[in-house]
Design an enzyme around this catalytic site. Sequence first.
Site, PDB file in Angstrom:
ATOM      1  N   SER A  65       0.799  -1.233   0.000  1.00 18.31           N
ATOM      2  CA  SER A  65       0.000   0.000   0.000  1.00 18.31           C
ATOM      3  C   SER A  65       0.831   1.282   0.000  1.00 18.31           C
ATOM      4  CB  SER A  65      -0.952   0.006   1.192  1.00 18.31           C
ATOM      5  OG  SER A  65      -2.044  -0.820   0.914  1.00 18.31           O
ATOM      6  N   LYS A  68       0.322   3.367  -2.967  1.00 18.42           N
ATOM      7  CA  LYS A  68      -0.841   4.256  -3.117  1.00 18.42           C
ATOM      8  C   LYS A  68      -0.426   5.727  -3.116  1.00 18.42           C
ATOM      9  CE  LYS A  68      -3.888   0.794  -0.994  1.00 18.42           C
ATOM     10  NZ  LYS A  68      -4.523   0.327   0.256  1.00 18.42           N
ATOM     11  N   TYR A 240      -4.445   3.755   8.090  1.00 15.47           N
ATOM     12  CA  TYR A 240      -5.787   3.177   8.311  1.00 15.47           C
ATOM     13  C   TYR A 240      -6.328   3.530   9.687  1.00 15.47           C
ATOM     14  CZ  TYR A 240      -3.527   0.808   4.533  1.00 15.47           C
ATOM     15  OH  TYR A 240      -2.816   0.558   3.412  1.00 15.47           O
TER      16      TYR A 240
HETATM   17  N1  LIG Z   1      -2.536  -2.440   3.324  1.00 15.67           N
HETATM   18  C1  LIG Z   1      -2.028  -2.978   2.240  1.00 15.67           C
HETATM   19  O1  LIG Z   1      -0.836  -2.940   2.001  1.00 15.67           O
HETATM   20  C2  LIG Z   1      -3.004  -3.691   1.366  1.00 15.67           C
HETATM   21  C3  LIG Z   1      -2.464  -3.994   0.007  1.00 15.67           C
HETATM   22  C4  LIG Z   1      -2.837  -5.361  -0.456  1.00 15.67           C
HETATM   23  N2  LIG Z   1      -2.273  -5.584  -1.748  1.00 15.67           N
HETATM   24  C5  LIG Z   1      -4.334  -5.521  -0.520  1.00 15.67           C
HETATM   25  O2  LIG Z   1      -4.884  -5.121  -1.502  1.00 15.67           O
HETATM   26  O3  LIG Z   1      -4.958  -6.031   0.362  1.00 15.67           O
END
Ligand SMILES: NC(=O)CC[C@H](N)C(=O)O
Length: 304
Positions: A65, A68, A240
């Site tokens: 993530s 992102k 998160y």
């Molecule tokens: N928090 C993360 O790194 C989530 C990414 C992971 N590839 C997912 O889609 O669940």
Amino acid sequence: MDFQPILDEINDELRPRLGQVGGKVASYIPALARVSPQQFGIALRTCAGDTAAAGDAAVPFSIQSMSKVFSLTLAIRSLDEALWDRIGREPSGSAFNSLVQLESERGIPRNPFINAGAIAVADRLVSLGDAKAELLAMLARLCGEPIPIDAEVARSEADTGFRNTALANFMKGFDTLDNDVAEVLDVYFNQCALSMTCEQVACAAGYLCRDGRHPLAGTPVLSPAQARRVNALMLTCGTYDAAGEFAFRIGLPCKSGVGGGIMAVVPDRLTLCVWSPALDPTGNSLLGRQALELFVAKTGLSVF
Ligand SMILES: NC(=O)CC[C@H](N)C(=O)O
């Protein structure tokens, strides 16, 4: 400030804690479940271009993530304000892969850093062109070297990405996704499977501590206002439902990934990346979190 002894100290303090109770490598993506939890790395790069690193800072890992931030950067560069038509900017207070808010909020994800939001960003990038190639090109420019996608991790994500598929279909059902679900998910799974070292992430994220200027070339990657906004989103949404706790204990814009990496920004000073694969229950690296807390305590650097 001489950062090298500080990173060495953090490495020395945390290594004995590898394998501590409470940490678990992400298991819902089989290729990640095989990564050894006995690893810890930390690296930083200052605005002046000085670097420091300790532990497994040169070992590539799945950035998950953390990608992102880079996909959001690409989308903001092209769309600026128009990006926010279908993506919110509020912390979700729920898990990164949660479906519940999408139902009551009619397919508009809370923010670009939860999975639904990043899938929505990927959708916008697909509308703009070859998203995967653009992302790889941007990262190669930011790092000064090519960055690979780990094909096995990407496949593993696709094979087991049931929740992400559900999120994308849900948005498609609300008409908030323009493109083919499979095409959008392919971009998302591949961006999550980008493989980078702590040193590379610390360099690539460098525009975030430089008012948007490229870490190596000094040219604009984002405008100063756009860079400020990405930092604000990292602080409020980057970890998160632990974002409040991160702000309280660390006080830096951060973005985590389930590969165990966390990138952090000290505006006008430096960017850093910590990595240790074992995660806490909120999906953030357990030791990475502790490393950032130690870094802030030892340096006094924080946005607050
Ligand atoms: N928090 C993360 O790194 C989530 C990414 C992971 N590839 C997912 O889609 O669940």
